[in-house]
Design a protein around this motif. Structure first.
Motif, PDB file in Angstrom:
ATOM      1  N   UNK A  79      26.281  82.208 -24.605  1.00  0.00           N
ATOM      2  CA  UNK A  79      26.415  81.955 -23.367  1.00  0.00           C
ATOM      3  C   UNK A  79      25.307  81.933 -22.616  1.00  0.00           C
ATOM      4  N   UNK A  80      25.314  80.932 -21.350  1.00  0.00           N
ATOM      5  CA  UNK A  80      24.055  81.025 -20.466  1.00  0.00           C
ATOM      6  C   UNK A  80      24.458  81.238 -19.393  1.00  0.00           C
ATOM      7  N   UNK A  81      23.717  82.074 -18.411  1.00  0.00           N
ATOM      8  CA  UNK A  81      24.281  82.278 -17.064  1.00  0.00           C
ATOM      9  C   UNK A  81      23.031  81.640 -16.283  1.00  0.00           C
ATOM     10  N   UNK A  82      23.503  80.278 -15.668  1.00  0.00           N
ATOM     11  CA  UNK A  82      22.697  79.493 -14.946  1.00  0.00           C
ATOM     12  C   UNK A  82      22.266  79.973 -13.662  1.00  0.00           C
ATOM     13  N   UNK A  83      23.245  80.885 -13.064  1.00  0.00           N
ATOM     14  CA  UNK A  83      23.094  81.467 -11.755  1.00  0.00           C
ATOM     15  C   UNK A  83      24.009  82.533 -11.487  1.00  0.00           C
ATOM     16  N   UNK A  84      23.916  83.317 -10.586  1.00  0.00           N
ATOM     17  CA  UNK A  84      25.180  84.520 -10.449  1.00  0.00           C
ATOM     18  C   UNK A  84      26.465  83.769 -10.280  1.00  0.00           C
ATOM     19  N   UNK A  85      26.651  82.504  -9.942  1.00  0.00           N
ATOM     20  CA  UNK A  85      27.970  81.963  -9.855  1.00  0.00           C
ATOM     21  C   UNK A  85      28.413  81.263 -10.907  1.00  0.00           C
ATOM     22  N   UNK A  86      27.403  80.749 -11.935  1.00  0.00           N
ATOM     23  CA  UNK A  86      27.819  79.614 -12.831  1.00  0.00           C
ATOM     24  C   UNK A  86      27.173  80.222 -14.139  1.00  0.00           C
ATOM     25  N   UNK A  87      28.174  80.150 -15.359  1.00  0.00           N
ATOM     26  CA  UNK A  87      27.659  80.076 -16.627  1.00  0.00           C
ATOM     27  C   UNK A  87      28.451  79.210 -17.627  1.00  0.00           C
ATOM     28  N   UNK A  88      28.030  79.099 -18.730  1.00  0.00           N
ATOM     29  CA  UNK A  88      28.416  78.271 -19.641  1.00  0.00           C
ATOM     30  C   UNK A  88      28.414  78.646 -21.075  1.00  0.00           C
ATOM     31  N   UNK A  93      32.127  80.636 -10.104  1.00  0.00           N
ATOM     32  CA  UNK A  93      32.736  81.505  -9.093  1.00  0.00           C
ATOM     33  C   UNK A  93      32.646  81.128  -7.547  1.00  0.00           C
ATOM     34  N   UNK A  94      33.735  81.046  -7.083  1.00  0.00           N
ATOM     35  CA  UNK A  94      33.589  80.669  -5.443  1.00  0.00           C
ATOM     36  C   UNK A  94      33.426  81.808  -4.770  1.00  0.00           C
ATOM     37  N   UNK A  95      33.806  82.988  -5.307  1.00  0.00           N
ATOM     38  CA  UNK A  95      33.701  84.327  -4.829  1.00  0.00           C
ATOM     39  C   UNK A  95      33.751  85.310  -5.805  1.00  0.00           C
ATOM     40  N   UNK A  96      33.580  86.571  -5.284  1.00  0.00           N
ATOM     41  CA  UNK A  96      33.595  87.602  -6.271  1.00  0.00           C
ATOM     42  C   UNK A  96      34.951  87.908  -7.322  1.00  0.00           C
ATOM     43  N   UNK A  97      35.966  87.237  -6.430  1.00  0.00           N
ATOM     44  CA  UNK A  97      37.206  87.142  -6.888  1.00  0.00           C
ATOM     45  C   UNK A  97      38.093  86.002  -7.431  1.00  0.00           C
ATOM     46  N   UNK A 119      42.042  73.163 -17.509  1.00  0.00           N
ATOM     47  CA  UNK A 119      41.263  73.266 -16.030  1.00  0.00           C
ATOM     48  C   UNK A 119      41.970  74.262 -15.261  1.00  0.00           C
ATOM     49  N   UNK A 120      41.388  75.642 -14.987  1.00  0.00           N
ATOM     50  CA  UNK A 120      42.112  76.456 -14.274  1.00  0.00           C
ATOM     51  C   UNK A 120      41.360  77.058 -12.925  1.00  0.00           C
ATOM     52  N   UNK A 121      42.372  77.848 -12.119  1.00  0.00           N
ATOM     53  CA  UNK A 121      41.985  78.542 -11.164  1.00  0.00           C
ATOM     54  C   UNK A 121      42.248  79.924 -11.429  1.00  0.00           C
ATOM     55  N   UNK A 122      41.537  80.856 -11.134  1.00  0.00           N
ATOM     56  CA  UNK A 122      41.597  82.325 -11.465  1.00  0.00           C
ATOM     57  C   UNK A 122      41.340  83.253 -10.067  1.00  0.00           C
ATOM     58  N   UNK A 123      42.299  83.911  -9.759  1.00  0.00           N
ATOM     59  CA  UNK A 123      42.059  84.950  -8.693  1.00  0.00           C
ATOM     60  C   UNK A 123      42.503  86.225  -8.667  1.00  0.00           C
ATOM     61  N   UNK A 124      41.460  87.196  -8.656  1.00  0.00           N
ATOM     62  CA  UNK A 124      41.640  88.644  -8.969  1.00  0.00           C
ATOM     63  C   UNK A 124      42.086  89.496  -7.685  1.00  0.00           C
ATOM     64  N   UNK A 125      42.910  90.317  -7.735  1.00  0.00           N
ATOM     65  CA  UNK A 125      43.192  91.203  -6.447  1.00  0.00           C
ATOM     66  C   UNK A 125      43.411  92.789  -6.690  1.00  0.00           C
TER      67      UNK A 125
END
Length: 392
Positions: free
Chosen positions: A296-305, A340-344, A386-392
């Motif tokens: 796995x490669x972390x391209x930026x704090x918001x994106x990995x693949x 990641x659109x945000x932390x959650x 293809x998914x959307x995930x939200x944590x609370x």
């Protein structure tokens, strides 16, 4: 009059401090995850399937309550109640159990670790599973074929007593025993698991061993394979549905994880045995070996693949008629991109491809089956999520 007012204010202050102290010693947290995906599954029931799914993505949808009460001297009372939720129809997951993911109560010591009782995860879940190549990507598209070693966390342990240690310079360990609960048979439907892990800087290691007796039960909610409320067996597809007669189930698993800057490498090995298969198999044993690797490669704090590869081989077992079945092979490649659109909140795309060969547990030609979502109509299958995930 002034004295009376002062006394009243003093009483209020004292009660306020007492109330604050009480709440500071006890805490209950509501948490959850909503993970909804648009799924495409090829070659199932003679055709393609497109549907919404919320239980087998990066994190199955759930809500839960967890609590802790400080008892003093480094001792706390703890509990967790967690329910899987199918957000497409509002029903409970795990066969309809109200708290099917986990529910337990126990005590935790800052020095000696914790002891908990209830429906819980096994040691595979806590120690090697988080370090596997399949879990580095996560999701059903990367789960080992049939999830035969439970690295995909499809199974929980009912009636379980669990011990988990504190960390000793990076070393942790745990043990769990499931009480069978069968009158007159103190070992029927019982089982145990042991696990350990070690973390030192960028390196993480984990291992577990698990054994269950009579894993398939005719009583709903009992037996390791039939432990959900509806009693449905997880041996539902051709890969292992022929082994429901097994009187014992065993898993040995080891995994490792290593991070180098933006790159994380992961790999694992597991050995699974379905033993004492009965007269139809001359009381023989079916074995599976699974090997996986991922990067796995972390391209930026918001994106990995990342990408993963899994190879699983089933060793054949001889029937009473002298025929060898179950000599099956599975190759699986998976891919994940997560933003990641945000932390959650994040959006992700997962893709899995699987190819099967050999003879299945039923004696028919082996067919592909990604995460037991449904036998393919041939030896290949593709899954896209293809998914959307939200944590609370």
């Amino acid at each position: 009059m002034v004295s009376t007012i002062k006394k009243s204010l003093l009483c209020c202050a004292v009660f306020g401090l007492a109330s604050s102290a009480t709440y500071a010693q006890s805490k209950v947290t509501l948490y959850g995850v909503l993970d909804e995906g648009l799924m495409y599954l090829s070659n199932v029931q003679g055709g393609k399937k497109i549907y919404l799914e919320s239980l087998s993505g990066l994190m199955g949808s759930r809500w839960g309550l967890t609590g802790v009460e400080d008892l003093g001297a480094g001792l706390q009372a703890i509990f967790t109640m967690e329910s899987g939720v199918n957000i497409n129809n509002g029903t409970s997951a795990q066969g309809g159990a109200a708290f099917g993911r986990q529910v337990f109560v126990g005590l935790n010591s800052d020095r000696f670790g914790s002891v908990t009782l209830g429906r819980q995860y096994d040691m595979v879940f806590y120690f090697p599973a988080p370090l596997t190549g399949s879990n580095l990507l996560g999701g059903d598209y990367a789960t080992h074929p049939g999830d035969i070693d439970n690295a995909g966390n499809g199974l929980r342990v009912n009636n379980a007593v669990r011990y988990m240690s504190q960390s000793f310079h990076g070393l942790t360990f745990g043990a769990e025993y499931s009480v069978g609960g069968i009158p007159g048979n103190t070992t029927g439907n019982s089982g145990y698991s042991l696990g350990t892990a070690y973390a030192m800087g960028p390196l993480k290691l984990g291992a577990a061993f698990e054994y269950f007796k009579n894993p398939t039960s005719s009583t709903p909610g009992s037996g390791f394979f039939t432990g959900n409320a509806n009693g449905a067996t997880v041996l539902s597809q051709s890969l292992n549905k022929g082994y429901t007669s097994a009187q014992a189930y065993q898993v040995a698993m080891a995994a490792a994880n290593y991070t180098i800057g933006a790159i994380t490498l992961a790999g694992s090995y597991s050995n699974v045995q379905y033993a004492n298969l009965g007269p139809a198999f001359s009381n023989g044993m079916a074995r599976f070996n699974s090997y996986d690797f991922a990067v796995r490669y972390q391209f930026s704090p918001a994106l990995f693949a990342g990408v993963a590869y899994d190879y699983q081989i089933g060793k054949g077992v001889t029937t009473a008629e002298g025929r060898t079945i179950g000599n099956q092979h599975y190759h699986q490649v998976s891919f994940l991109a997560d933003y990641f659109l945000s932390k959650r909140t994040d959006v992700y795309l997962g893709v899995g491809w699987q190819r099967a060969s050999g003879t299945s547990s039923t004696g028919a030609p082996a067919v592909a089956d990604i995460d037991s979502l449904g036998d393919s109509s041939n030896n290949q299958q593709v899954l896209v999520r293809l998914a959307l995930r939200h944590k609370f």
